[in-house]
Design an enzyme around this catalytic site. Structure first.
Site, PDB file in Angstrom:
ATOM      1  N   THR A   1       4.602  -1.330   4.759  1.00 49.77           N
ATOM      2  CA  THR A   1       4.627  -0.347   3.662  1.00 49.77           C
ATOM      3  C   THR A   1       3.381  -0.612   2.812  1.00 49.77           C
ATOM      4  O   THR A   1       2.296  -0.158   3.155  1.00 49.77           O
ATOM      5  CB  THR A   1       5.924  -0.436   2.841  1.00 49.77           C
ATOM      6  OG1 THR A   1       6.133  -1.778   2.425  1.00 49.77           O
ATOM      7  CG2 THR A   1       7.099   0.037   3.654  1.00 49.77           C
TER       8      THR A   1
ATOM      9  N   LYS B   1       7.712  -7.485   7.535  1.00 53.43           N
ATOM     10  CA  LYS B   1       7.017  -6.688   6.526  1.00 53.43           C
ATOM     11  C   LYS B   1       7.604  -7.051   5.169  1.00 53.43           C
ATOM     12  O   LYS B   1       8.768  -7.463   5.064  1.00 53.43           O
ATOM     13  CB  LYS B   1       7.136  -5.199   6.772  1.00 53.43           C
ATOM     14  CG  LYS B   1       8.489  -4.558   6.605  1.00 53.43           C
ATOM     15  CD  LYS B   1       9.009  -4.281   5.211  1.00 53.43           C
ATOM     16  CE  LYS B   1       8.030  -3.584   4.314  1.00 53.43           C
ATOM     17  NZ  LYS B   1       8.675  -3.372   2.959  1.00 53.43           N
TER      18      LYS B   1
ATOM     19  N   THR C   1      12.208  -7.635  -0.167  1.00 54.58           N
ATOM     20  CA  THR C   1      12.007  -6.346   0.491  1.00 54.58           C
ATOM     21  C   THR C   1      11.384  -6.644   1.807  1.00 54.58           C
ATOM     22  O   THR C   1      10.207  -6.415   2.022  1.00 54.58           O
ATOM     23  CB  THR C   1      11.077  -5.421  -0.264  1.00 54.58           C
ATOM     24  OG1 THR C   1      11.663  -5.213  -1.519  1.00 54.58           O
ATOM     25  CG2 THR C   1      10.989  -4.065   0.403  1.00 54.58           C
TER      26      THR C   1
ATOM     27  N   GLU D   1       2.322  -8.048  -3.414  1.00 51.74           N
ATOM     28  CA  GLU D   1       1.607  -6.991  -4.135  1.00 51.74           C
ATOM     29  C   GLU D   1       0.814  -7.521  -5.324  1.00 51.74           C
ATOM     30  O   GLU D   1       1.380  -8.073  -6.270  1.00 51.74           O
ATOM     31  CB  GLU D   1       2.607  -5.958  -4.652  1.00 51.74           C
ATOM     32  CG  GLU D   1       3.067  -5.001  -3.572  1.00 51.74           C
ATOM     33  CD  GLU D   1       4.161  -4.060  -4.054  1.00 51.74           C
ATOM     34  OE1 GLU D   1       4.659  -4.246  -5.166  1.00 51.74           O
ATOM     35  OE2 GLU D   1       4.500  -3.145  -3.286  1.00 51.74           O
TER      36      GLU D   1
ATOM     37  N   ASN E   1       2.695  -1.115  -8.981  1.00 49.68           N
ATOM     38  CA  ASN E   1       4.084  -0.737  -9.198  1.00 49.68           C
ATOM     39  C   ASN E   1       4.277   0.285 -10.309  1.00 49.68           C
ATOM     40  O   ASN E   1       5.403   0.638 -10.630  1.00 49.68           O
ATOM     41  CB  ASN E   1       4.925  -1.982  -9.445  1.00 49.68           C
ATOM     42  CG  ASN E   1       5.083  -2.775  -8.163  1.00 49.68           C
ATOM     43  OD1 ASN E   1       5.626  -2.273  -7.195  1.00 49.68           O
ATOM     44  ND2 ASN E   1       4.559  -3.986  -8.148  1.00 49.68           N
TER      45      ASN E   1
ATOM     46  N   SER F   1       7.429   3.509  -5.202  1.00 45.10           N
ATOM     47  CA  SER F   1       7.698   2.744  -3.984  1.00 45.10           C
ATOM     48  C   SER F   1       9.081   2.157  -4.088  1.00 45.10           C
ATOM     49  O   SER F   1       9.732   2.252  -5.097  1.00 45.10           O
ATOM     50  CB  SER F   1       6.657   1.646  -3.784  1.00 45.10           C
ATOM     51  OG  SER F   1       6.685   0.744  -4.872  1.00 45.10           O
TER      52      SER F   1
END
Lengths: 385, 385
Positions: free
Chosen positions: B148, B170, B181, B261, B380, B385
């Site tokens: 993603t 992932k 996640t 991230e 974010n 997302s």
């Protein structure tokens, strides 16, 4: 005015060189009586700063004659030397005012680990400067002296039936449960016992300061103090007093939220139809601490999936697939399925309202928080605090 | 290679139009046997996505013939229609491969609330395209299709004694306890029962994926799956298998942490001399979730006060004033007092090590996290997302 609005209180705020900017950094508030009732609530962090350890002893007998507060150093994790500094600070106040050091509360705020000889010398010099400056006109100067990263002082006054309550607060980050990085001093000229003050204070903080969760981080130095001089001679109706005290705490909590470090939204998370108030608080707090949700609000994105993902981590009673979520009045999720389109939600106002309907019982609670912004990261990475 | 490194597995990764970029977004992995043992662990979030609800049923009998995964939509909070979509996706796989839908696991990742008719149509079309593309050469394509916001695919292979284990993962944000996640698929050609796989998988994830807490947020869609084909015919030594499985999980968890991230630091928080392992995990996780600490690391500021403030919020057994804290090998706090000056700590390397010595017992645990950066807030807030 603030803490000196009620009769029987004088205050001062002076610059003692603790802040590198030269701004005021030592505040002193004295209760002139005739009563010296006091109560305080403290951080629930097990890592308690030295002034907290000192003040917990002082307030034990319900008698408080004065409170001294400094910014520019937390005096936390500074060992026995640091505890002696809190003690000596109280002694300096007591010597200057002709009272007992055992009736002097001490509060500190600033960087953890700061509390060495230089800190001690400056705080005590600040106390000596503050004593002759004490005046009923200097409540505002005291409110200025407790500021750290606050952009403005926080003050409030509420009038009762022949008596009043005044308060000042500081706090801008590390606002979380069991208080926050907040120092709050509240005064009243009503006539109340320390037990009455204690009960009223715990009741008021439980639904105000305790439900402000700016960034999920709990401070080591929090203290909310309530002092009564009885100078009006008026014994207030207790329910009326509790209500007015709640109002002043609510006002100060809202001021803290509005000035939270780097925030661009004040978010109220209202949880309704929970089985219990504890459930409502747990759900609200879980959402308030979800970085992904907070970043989405910063981006004006009504990302209700992040709300539900946060709710799903709690132990509260609910069916994850029966919940409604509304944002700023628009129901974006109904019974766990998409409802109104995200485009219909306007998150650009600073005031953001998230309504979570658990559809289980009758309890409710509102948690206040802020968004997660670039300025928050900047303020907390570029400077030690 | 990754999941197709072990004998008996073929895979595919195709583009089905779920990602607006046109990148691969549907992955399929088939076990060709002769054994079809499988085990999986799922998110502990009570808000579970529809593919989780489906897969929990499928894995119950320990038989797994294939797993299909999509990015570009979480199919969470999409109601009964969404559950039917997961079911129909498994049916499409089963029809194409001549197996039972009850042996097909389904995973989805992407935005919560996405899972309508268009999503269903594209996923099922993707399955139909993937089936003819299945090959022992296409493990890498499958790893690409589950990405993603990942900047790179995560793959690992470990060789055993005549058998091997391969894996892909992932995950880039929302990495937190009870998984993250993350979608993870691990394959082996060793001969093991599903009960043996289940025990080994729970043991391995407990100290790897479960101790990765990038941003404190728990996903609705996490699933870690382990499948064994028995194609080598070799029954492995169970301790040896457990160790190799631990290695592959550790490698994939490290890859997830390194690609979190917006992160600029990989932080390992090692808690030693705790009374129990649970205490060590609680302390490490509390620090890993402290935004103020994480922002300080981003600013290369060894702010140990924020570490201790976070430790103080836990229920672990310790004396707050006996703790040592070291950062990147420099002890900055000794027995709750300042030790080496902050200037002596170099936090500029991406790899950051925080050592917390509770001085109580013999238990230890390490929690992996990341710093809180401008890029995290940007990623974010600017995109859903």
């Amino acid at each position: 005015m603030s803490v000196t609005a009620p009769l029987g209180f004088i205050a001062a705020g002076v610059a003692a060189g603790l802040k590198s900017t030269g701004a005021r950094d030592v505040a002193l508030v004295q209760n002139l009586g005739p009563d010296f009732s006091g109560a305080a609530v403290f951080t629930s962090n097990r890592a308690k700063a030295n002034p907290i350890l000192w003040s917990q002893q002082v307030v034990g007998d319900g008698i408080v004659s004065a409170i001294v507060l400094n910014s520019g150093g937390a005096n936390c994790y500074t060992g026995t030397f640091g505890f002696q500094t809190s003690h000596l600070t109280a002694e300096a106040v007591a010597d200057g005012l002709g009272i007992s050091a055992g009736d002097v509360l001490v509060c500190s705020t600033g960087l953890i680990g700061v509390g060495g000889q230089d800190f001690r010398d400056r705080v005590i010099a600040g106390v000596r400067d503050a004593i002759p400056a004490l005046s009923a006109d200097n409540g505002h100067e005291a409110a200025l002296a407790i500021m750290t990263t606050d952009s403005k002082p926080k003050e409030a006054v509420v009038a009762g039936d022949g008596w009043s309550i005044g308060g000042m607060a500081k706090g801008a980050g590390m606002l979380a449960p069991g208080l926050a990085t907040m120092l709050v001093v509240i005064t009243t000229d009503a006539k109340l016992t320390s037990a009455q003050l204690d009960a009223a204070l715990r009741s008021a903080t439980r639904v105000t300061f305790d439900r402000l969760d700016s960034d999920g981080c709990m401070s080591t130095n929090d203290q909310v103090t309530l002092m009564a001089s009885g100078a009006t001679g008026i014994v207030p109706d207790l329910d009326d007093f509790a209500q007015k005290l709640g109002e002043i705490c609510d006002s100060l909590a809202a001021q803290l939220q509005a000035d939270a470090e780097g925030a661009s939204h004040e978010i109220s998370i209202e949880v309704v139809h929970a089985a219990t108030e504890d459930d409502a608080v747990e759900v609200g707090r879980s959402v308030a601490r979800n970085n992904l949700f907070k970043a989405a609000v910063f981006g004006n994105d009504p990302n209700w999936g992040r709300v539900l993902a946060a709710v799903g981590t709690t132990k509260a009673e609910f069916d994850p697939y029966a919940i409604d979520v509304s944002m700023n009045g628009v129901r974006v999720c109904r019974s766990g399925e998409p409802d109104a389109p995200s485009e219909s939600v306007d998150l650009t106002p600073r005031q953001t309202h998230v309504l979570i309907d658990l559809k289980v019982g009758e309890a409710t609670a509102t948690i206040r928080t802020n968004d997660l912004t670039h300025d928050y990261v900047h303020e907390n990475s570029a400077y030690s605090s």
